[in-house]
Design a protein around this motif. Structure first.
Motif, PDB file in Angstrom:
ATOM      1  N   THR A   1       0.800  -1.231   0.000  1.00  0.00           N
ATOM      2  CA  THR A   1       0.000   0.000   0.000  1.00  0.00           C
ATOM      3  C   THR A   1       0.828   1.273   0.000  1.00  0.00           C
ATOM      4  N   LYS A   2       2.118   1.203   0.359  1.00  0.00           N
ATOM      5  CA  LYS A   2       2.922   2.429   0.484  1.00  0.00           C
ATOM      6  C   LYS A   2       4.120   2.472  -0.449  1.00  0.00           C
ATOM      7  N   SER A   3       4.483   1.344  -1.022  1.00  0.00           N
ATOM      8  CA  SER A   3       5.680   1.326  -1.868  1.00  0.00           C
ATOM      9  C   SER A   3       5.347   1.738  -3.295  1.00  0.00           C
ATOM     10  N   PRO A   4       6.361   2.056  -4.123  1.00  0.00           N
ATOM     11  CA  PRO A   4       6.115   2.379  -5.539  1.00  0.00           C
ATOM     12  C   PRO A   4       5.459   1.202  -6.263  1.00  0.00           C
ATOM     13  N   LEU A   5       4.821   1.478  -7.379  1.00  0.00           N
ATOM     14  CA  LEU A   5       4.074   0.441  -8.096  1.00  0.00           C
ATOM     15  C   LEU A   5       4.961  -0.716  -8.536  1.00  0.00           C
ATOM     16  N   TRP A   6       6.205  -0.430  -8.968  1.00  0.00           N
ATOM     17  CA  TRP A   6       7.067  -1.516  -9.428  1.00  0.00           C
ATOM     18  C   TRP A   6       7.351  -2.506  -8.311  1.00  0.00           C
ATOM     19  N   LEU A   7       7.420  -2.013  -7.053  1.00  0.00           N
ATOM     20  CA  LEU A   7       7.692  -2.886  -5.930  1.00  0.00           C
ATOM     21  C   LEU A   7       6.422  -3.591  -5.446  1.00  0.00           C
ATOM     22  N   SER A   8       5.322  -2.844  -5.327  1.00  0.00           N
ATOM     23  CA  SER A   8       4.070  -3.469  -4.903  1.00  0.00           C
ATOM     24  C   SER A   8       3.603  -4.501  -5.925  1.00  0.00           C
ATOM     25  N   ASP A   9       3.806  -4.227  -7.210  1.00  0.00           N
ATOM     26  CA  ASP A   9       3.471  -5.204  -8.252  1.00  0.00           C
ATOM     27  C   ASP A   9       4.260  -6.490  -8.059  1.00  0.00           C
ATOM     28  N   TYR A  10       5.547  -6.347  -7.770  1.00  0.00           N
ATOM     29  CA  TYR A  10       6.383  -7.532  -7.600  1.00  0.00           C
ATOM     30  C   TYR A  10       5.930  -8.345  -6.388  1.00  0.00           C
ATOM     31  N   VAL A  11       5.613  -7.664  -5.291  1.00  0.00           N
ATOM     32  CA  VAL A  11       5.161  -8.364  -4.086  1.00  0.00           C
ATOM     33  C   VAL A  11       3.876  -9.136  -4.370  1.00  0.00           C
ATOM     34  N   ILE A  12       2.909  -8.476  -5.003  1.00  0.00           N
ATOM     35  CA  ILE A  12       1.609  -9.114  -5.259  1.00  0.00           C
ATOM     36  C   ILE A  12       1.743 -10.260  -6.251  1.00  0.00           C
ATOM     37  N   ASN A  13       2.593 -10.112  -7.266  1.00  0.00           N
ATOM     38  CA  ASN A  13       2.751 -11.153  -8.283  1.00  0.00           C
ATOM     39  C   ASN A  13       3.582 -12.340  -7.800  1.00  0.00           C
ATOM     40  N   ASN A  14       4.288 -12.177  -6.691  1.00  0.00           N
ATOM     41  CA  ASN A  14       5.105 -13.270  -6.141  1.00  0.00           C
ATOM     42  C   ASN A  14       4.664 -13.582  -4.713  1.00  0.00           C
ATOM     43  N   TRP A  15       3.396 -13.519  -4.485  1.00  0.00           N
ATOM     44  CA  TRP A  15       2.813 -13.609  -3.144  1.00  0.00           C
ATOM     45  C   TRP A  15       3.157 -14.915  -2.444  1.00  0.00           C
ATOM     46  N   ILE A  16       2.868 -16.033  -3.091  1.00  0.00           N
ATOM     47  CA  ILE A  16       3.084 -17.337  -2.448  1.00  0.00           C
ATOM     48  C   ILE A  16       4.571 -17.605  -2.260  1.00  0.00           C
ATOM     49  N   ALA A  17       5.374 -17.236  -3.240  1.00  0.00           N
ATOM     50  CA  ALA A  17       6.825 -17.459  -3.130  1.00  0.00           C
ATOM     51  C   ALA A  17       7.401 -16.718  -1.932  1.00  0.00           C
ATOM     52  N   ILE A  18       6.936 -15.487  -1.696  1.00  0.00           N
ATOM     53  CA  ILE A  18       7.436 -14.707  -0.552  1.00  0.00           C
ATOM     54  C   ILE A  18       7.005 -15.361   0.755  1.00  0.00           C
ATOM     55  N   GLN A  19       5.752 -15.782   0.838  1.00  0.00           N
ATOM     56  CA  GLN A  19       5.272 -16.410   2.066  1.00  0.00           C
ATOM     57  C   GLN A  19       5.930 -17.766   2.309  1.00  0.00           C
ATOM     58  N   ASN A  20       6.295 -18.459   1.235  1.00  0.00           N
ATOM     59  CA  ASN A  20       6.955 -19.757   1.385  1.00  0.00           C
ATOM     60  C   ASN A  20       8.387 -19.635   1.900  1.00  0.00           C
ATOM     61  N   GLU A  21       8.917 -18.412   1.908  1.00  0.00           N
ATOM     62  CA  GLU A  21      10.256 -18.219   2.453  1.00  0.00           C
ATOM     63  C   GLU A  21      10.311 -18.583   3.933  1.00  0.00           C
ATOM     64  N   LYS A  22       9.186 -18.486   4.620  1.00  0.00           N
ATOM     65  CA  LYS A  22       9.173 -18.854   6.038  1.00  0.00           C
ATOM     66  C   LYS A  22       9.533 -20.324   6.202  1.00  0.00           C
ATOM     67  N   ILE A  23       9.182 -21.140   5.197  1.00  0.00           N
ATOM     68  CA  ILE A  23       9.509 -22.564   5.236  1.00  0.00           C
ATOM     69  C   ILE A  23      10.975 -22.772   4.884  1.00  0.00           C
ATOM     70  N   LYS A  24      11.443 -22.079   3.843  1.00  0.00           N
ATOM     71  CA  LYS A  24      12.834 -22.241   3.429  1.00  0.00           C
ATOM     72  C   LYS A  24      13.807 -21.773   4.499  1.00  0.00           C
ATOM     73  N   GLN A  25      13.452 -20.685   5.190  1.00  0.00           N
ATOM     74  CA  GLN A  25      14.388 -20.075   6.124  1.00  0.00           C
ATOM     75  C   GLN A  25      14.210 -20.566   7.551  1.00  0.00           C
ATOM     76  N   ARG A  26      13.270 -21.487   7.765  1.00  0.00           N
ATOM     77  CA  ARG A  26      13.116 -22.030   9.113  1.00  0.00           C
ATOM     78  C   ARG A  26      14.174 -23.099   9.341  1.00  0.00           C
ATOM     79  N   PRO A  27      15.060 -22.934  10.307  1.00  0.00           N
ATOM     80  CA  PRO A  27      16.092 -23.941  10.553  1.00  0.00           C
ATOM     81  C   PRO A  27      15.494 -25.207  11.124  1.00  0.00           C
ATOM     82  N   LEU A  28      16.116 -26.328  10.816  1.00  0.00           N
ATOM     83  CA  LEU A  28      15.699 -27.600  11.395  1.00  0.00           C
ATOM     84  C   LEU A  28      16.165 -27.647  12.841  1.00  0.00           C
TER      85      LEU A  28
END
Length: 636
Positions: free
Chosen positions: A270-297
């Protein structure tokens, strides 16, 4: 977001006569005098468990229609209309916003209508292209009455509504969760869809204000003790996709509270430039899945090793106890190593009487006339090797299955849960750590299958009460002057104790489950049956049914049984499927082990099913909703 300069005020009308008068004066007409059901009710036709809202009576009817349609509807309802209100946004310009009408009937049903007043409105475009943006409802049962004269908004239309509302703070959190669910079933947008997207964006800019300007740098101001976060467009776009996704996840997490990443994502959208907000929205699941990738065993229980510094103590062990210790050795390589422990052990391992006694104690006295220790030793190892070969044939399959199970992690279980529910799931880190521990330390003890039946039996460690601390893996070997060191939490216990040569050791004896406090061990039976179920003459369907039986250490027995259809809330009736309230995939506590979310535990059991059919079973579950939907009769 820049404040809108065109929005002047909102006119409220609450009497039915005034509202009807405004509708009659709205001369704008669309090509089709039909209505489109949108919102969560429409989404439930594609995702029956959308928003996990099971009391459908409390869900509003969100309807896009012409004023002519609404007038006919009000006349039809007559005295059933309990309350009605109209909102008319006005501007100081020439643009006419849609009419918003909210109506409640005497039975408690709530209706939200949107009527277009100009061709510049996105709702007018949708109604003029009615067939493109609706889905014909499949009347599976010819006796099912058509209660409402409207069609269902298509998945793509619902998806566009949610996606392009993420640029605005209005009901952002609910919109984000809905977008996450619809993203899993929506087709990619095409060039033909851009017209509606642009109209919807233009309308929202007039209503809520313009989005942020497309500047090349975005600065997030942090607290006094923290450095500001700067995202430069050129630097950002030069990174590869994985780096960009990881960075955005870290940034969103850093500006959130209590690890609630949606707080940070809202600011980026809601506050970033369109090029950045577009990227966030278009890569929504990939960004949220980082919590799985970056969670240590991380395993919930520490693993310890014992390093013995005082080797003299072995010399002090009397000969009889030493012989008893050496008789417990079952691998040839261990005998070779044991002779170098000390002089006493070397001497014992080269005595004729030791090998004779060892052979007799294990296999009986079948070589009475020999007096050569070499023959006793050779005879013992010949039988031991034969025994190991038989053991390998018997347990090799269990060992391979257990190794494959140990390659799974809590992240895989969580990902499966999110795939089946189309939602991001939040799980206590302690529970995730314990799931890792369970997968790293459980073992298959029996695997059988027929053409339509797969059975698996496991010893599961840590399932009953993961808050209890098990005995250290090597705690049985405690020496008074031993030094203990802890392994890093990220190093799984499974990598420390699984036998290198599986053919020379029984799986049950080698597994860490046998060195952990027995009160944490649960025997789990997983029975997977498949076939045609239902009334063949009327309605039947292929089903896979999973039965879970857990024998706990306190003598209690817990069981869980469900078909794939029941897992998603589908139940077979005599002529169709029905959808009922609640599913076993929810985040509520599980009935058999309340410490775990129901959906997470169900997915854990799915991962533990017979390895020969595991992939097929999971694929069957992922495709099940789409399979059942055409055969569902909804009660409206």
């Amino acid at each position: 977001m820049e404040a809108s300069k065109t929005l002047h005020q909102i006119i409220h009308l609450s009497t039915q006569s005034e509202i009807i008068s405004v509708l009659e004066k709205n001369l704008f007409e669309t090509r089709f005098n039909d209505a489109i059901l949108s919102g969560s009710r429409a989404a439930r036709y594609y995702l029956p468990n959308f928003r996990e809202t099971f009391n459908t009576k409390n869900i509003d009817w969100d309807i896009i229609c012409s004023s002519k349609y609404l007038l006919n509807w009000l006349r039809e309802k007559g005295n059933k209309v309990q309350s009605i209100e109209m909102m008319i946004p006005t501007t100081d310009g020439e643009f006419d916003f849609d009419l918003y009408i909210y109506c409640t009937l005497s039975n408690g049903s709530k209706y939200d209508f949107i009527n277009p007043r100009t061709t510049a409105s996105y709702t007018a475009y949708i109604l003029d292209n009615f067939d493109k943006w609706t889905t014909k409802r499949v009347q599976y049962c010819r006796w099912e009455p058509n209660f409402h004269s409207f069609e269902i908004a298509s998945v793509k239309l619902l998806f566009i509504f949610k996606k392009y509302m993420l640029y605005y703070t209005h009901q952002w959190r609910k919109t984000a969760k809905d977008y996450r669910e619809l993203l899993t079933i929506a087709d990619p947008l095409t060039d033909d869809d851009i017209i509606l997207c642009d109209l919807f964006n233009q309308y929202n800019e007039k209503l809520f204000g313009r989005c942020s300007s497309n500047m090349d740098e975005f600065v997030i101001i942090q607290e006094k003790d923290s450095h500001n976060i700067v995202i430069n467009r050129d630097d950002f776009l030069t990174q590869d996709k994985n780096e960009r996704t990881s960075r955005l996840y870290q940034i969103a997490l850093s500006i959130s509270f209590d690890n609630d990443i949606l707080i940070g994502l809202e600011q980026l959208c809601t506050k970033s430039p369109l090029w950045l907000s577009d990227y966030v929205i278009n890569n929504w699941i990939a960004i949220q899945n980082e919590k799985i990738k970056q969670r240590p065993l991380q395993l919930p229980y520490p693993c310890t090793e014992v390093q013995v510094d005082n080797y003299c103590l072995f010399e002090k062990i009397p000969e009889i106890p030493t012989r008893q210790i050496l008789k417990c050795i079952t691998r040839a390589v261990d005998f070779y190593n044991m002779q170098f422990v000390c002089k006493r052990w070397y001497k014992i391992l080269h005595q004729e009487s030791f090998w004779r006694d060892l052979h007799i104690s294990h296999y009986g006295d079948c070589l009475r006339n020999t007096d050569n220790s070499t023959k006793w030793k050779r005879l013992y190892f010949d039988k031991l090797n034969g025994e190991n070969m038989e053991r390998k044939n018997k347990h090799g399959y269990f060992v391979d299955a257990t190794i494959k199970l140990r390659q799974c992690t809590a992240n895989d279980v969580l990902k499966l849960w999110e795939d089946l529910t189309h939602q991001e799931q939040s799980v206590d880190p302690a529970i995730m750590s314990n799931i890792d521990f369970i997968l790293a330390n459980s073992i298959y003890t029996n695997l059988t299958h027929k053409s339509d039946h797969y059975s698996a039996k496991l010893i599961v460690v840590g399932l009953e009460d993961f808050h209890s601390s098990p005995t250290s893996v090597l705690s049985k070997f405690h020496f008074s002057n031993a030094r203990r060191t802890s392994y890093p939490p990220s190093k799984p216990m499974a990598s420390l104790n699984f036998p290198v040569d599986e053919s020379e050791r029984q799986v049950d004896d080698a597994h860490p489950a046998h060195t952990v406090d027995k009160k944490l061990r649960t025997t789990v039976h997983l029975e997977l049956e498949m076939g045609e179920y239902g009334k063949i003459s009327r309605f039947s369907d292929y089903m896979e049914i999973l039965s879970v039986t857990c024998h706990c250490t306190d003598g209690g027995v817990h069981s869980l049984k469900f078909s794939g259809q029941e897992l998603f809330g589908f139940y077979m009736y005599s002529r169709e499927y029905g959808h009922v309230k609640g599913t076993k995939l929810g985040s509520n506590t599980c009935s058999i082990f309340p410490a775990y979310p129901s959906g997470l535990l169900v997915c854990l059991f799915a991962v533990m099913t017979h390895p020969s059919h595991r992939e097929e079973f999971i694929k069957y579950l992922k495709n099940l909703e789409n399979h059942c939907l055409p055969y569902v009769s909804y009660e409206e």
